[in-house]
Design a protein around this motif. Sequence first.
Motif, mmCIF file in Angstrom:
data_model
loop_
_atom_site.group_PDB
_atom_site.id
_atom_site.type_symbol
_atom_site.label_atom_id
_atom_site.label_comp_id
_atom_site.label_asym_id
_atom_site.label_seq_id
_atom_site.Cartn_x
_atom_site.Cartn_y
_atom_site.Cartn_z
ATOM 1 N N THR A 1 -1.334 -15.550 56.612
ATOM 2 C CA THR A 1 -0.103 -15.619 55.829
ATOM 3 C C THR A 1 0.193 -14.261 55.216
ATOM 4 O OG1 THR A 1 -0.606 -17.921 55.225
ATOM 5 C CG2 THR A 1 1.104 -16.803 53.959
ATOM 6 N N ALA A 2 1.402 -13.758 55.452
ATOM 7 C CA ALA A 2 1.808 -12.469 54.893
ATOM 8 C C ALA A 2 2.228 -12.643 53.438
ATOM 9 C CB ALA A 2 2.959 -11.881 55.707
ATOM 10 N N ARG A 3 1.544 -11.969 52.543
ATOM 11 C CA ARG A 3 1.946 -12.000 51.131
ATOM 12 C C ARG A 3 3.158 -11.100 50.908
ATOM 13 N NH1 ARG A 3 3.924 -11.759 47.064
ATOM 14 N NH2 ARG A 3 3.126 -11.970 44.938
ATOM 15 N N ASP A 4 3.208 -9.990 51.645
ATOM 16 C CA ASP A 4 4.290 -9.018 51.536
ATOM 17 C C ASP A 4 4.813 -8.722 52.947
ATOM 18 O OD1 ASP A 4 3.344 -8.436 48.727
ATOM 19 O OD2 ASP A 4 1.657 -7.573 49.844
ATOM 20 N N PHE A 5 5.821 -7.861 53.023
ATOM 21 C CA PHE A 5 6.197 -7.301 54.325
ATOM 22 C C PHE A 5 4.942 -6.702 54.947
ATOM 23 C CE2 PHE A 5 7.393 -3.131 56.335
ATOM 24 C CZ PHE A 5 7.834 -3.662 57.545
ATOM 25 N N GLY A 6 4.669 -7.081 56.181
ATOM 26 C CA GLY A 6 3.399 -6.680 56.767
ATOM 27 C C GLY A 6 3.532 -5.975 58.101
ATOM 28 N N VAL A 7 2.682 -4.973 58.290
ATOM 29 C CA VAL A 7 2.515 -4.313 59.582
ATOM 30 C C VAL A 7 1.015 -4.249 59.850
ATOM 31 C CG1 VAL A 7 2.924 -2.255 60.972
ATOM 32 C CG2 VAL A 7 4.589 -2.918 59.212
ATOM 33 N N ALA A 8 0.622 -4.667 61.037
ATOM 34 C CA ALA A 8 -0.802 -4.692 61.385
ATOM 35 C C ALA A 8 -0.961 -4.351 62.856
ATOM 36 C CB ALA A 8 -1.401 -6.060 61.078
ATOM 37 N N VAL A 9 -2.179 -3.946 63.216
ATOM 38 C CA VAL A 9 -2.540 -3.711 64.607
ATOM 39 C C VAL A 9 -3.726 -4.606 64.930
ATOM 40 C CG1 VAL A 9 -3.273 -2.054 66.361
ATOM 41 C CG2 VAL A 9 -1.720 -1.330 64.533
ATOM 42 N N ASN A 10 -3.595 -5.392 65.966
ATOM 43 C CA ASN A 10 -4.620 -6.354 66.384
ATOM 44 C C ASN A 10 -5.203 -5.863 67.722
ATOM 45 O OD1 ASN A 10 -4.476 -10.027 66.584
ATOM 46 N ND2 ASN A 10 -6.209 -8.664 66.334
#
Length: 321
Positions: A242-251
């Motif tokens: 669950t994203a608490r904020d605007f999120g950017v991630a690399v999986n």
Amino acid sequence: MCTPGSIPVFESISAADFRSTIQPTRRPAILRGMPVGPCVPAWADLEHLKRHTPNGPVRIHVTTHAHMDFRRKNFQYGTLDFHTLLERASRDPEEAITEPFIDPRELYYLRSVSLDPRSRETVRLERDFPDLAHEFRLPEFFPPDRFFSSVLRVSSPGVRVWTHYDVLDNVYVQVVGRKRAVMWAPSDALNLYLDGDKSRVVDIDQPDLAAFPKFAQATPFEGWLEPGDILFIPAMWFHNMTARDFGVAVNVFWQNLDQGLYDRKDPYGNRDLLPGAKALRMLDNVMKQLEELPEDLKDFYGRQLIARIEKKCLLNEKCPE
């Protein structure tokens, strides 16, 4: 409900320590203080992200429901230019969108696929977002020849992706924003009401225990990811993000088992291991054979099958009665 546990946090360990002491346990871990490159905090600057990314069309999930449900499809697919996605996903959730797909306050989720619609190759950050890839570093968690894919993920605040498992070991590198991770061990599979690789329990915080009574026996492990944190997700561990904020991630995914166990025609890395997929097809055929019997005898032989499977499998004890 079983008492939840915490996903353990390891501070500033080496990649060698990860390979020797964490990955072999087959349990999740949050790795904090590891070098991931200048992406933290650079990607938190929206204009920086725009300058370092192509503005091509991307395929996204669009929803008005924070908890996305893969069965009821409370979302739809849409296409946006990547920079427009960044602007919309990073906005204040109360700010209305002038030309929405379905609602002025809709939410967005991107799991990047190849920007070349004709490509059947696995997605790679360095191919589709080369300037971002230069700013992202991943410790040497696995041999280079085991690499499978690197997926860019972007999400609006509040978006929750349904509980599922992956057949590949992977690490989820949170770059921008905070994210809540809830995980369950593979031994909890019978308590999660699976439909393929996904759980039918959508609201994990207020589950419908009348419809899903065994979910109360499942043991969750919870943790919070901060920018720069790395979550190790062992293959077959169920996870809900669950994203608490605007999120950017690399999986980033890699093949931790013999490469012959994986489906070579699977560009997304979400098909079951070949022996498992074959066993499931065989079981479907077995169940078809039982259709010739009366209901009471079908029930009887079904229970016989369950007893044999339980005898062959080591099922961990869960909550005591």
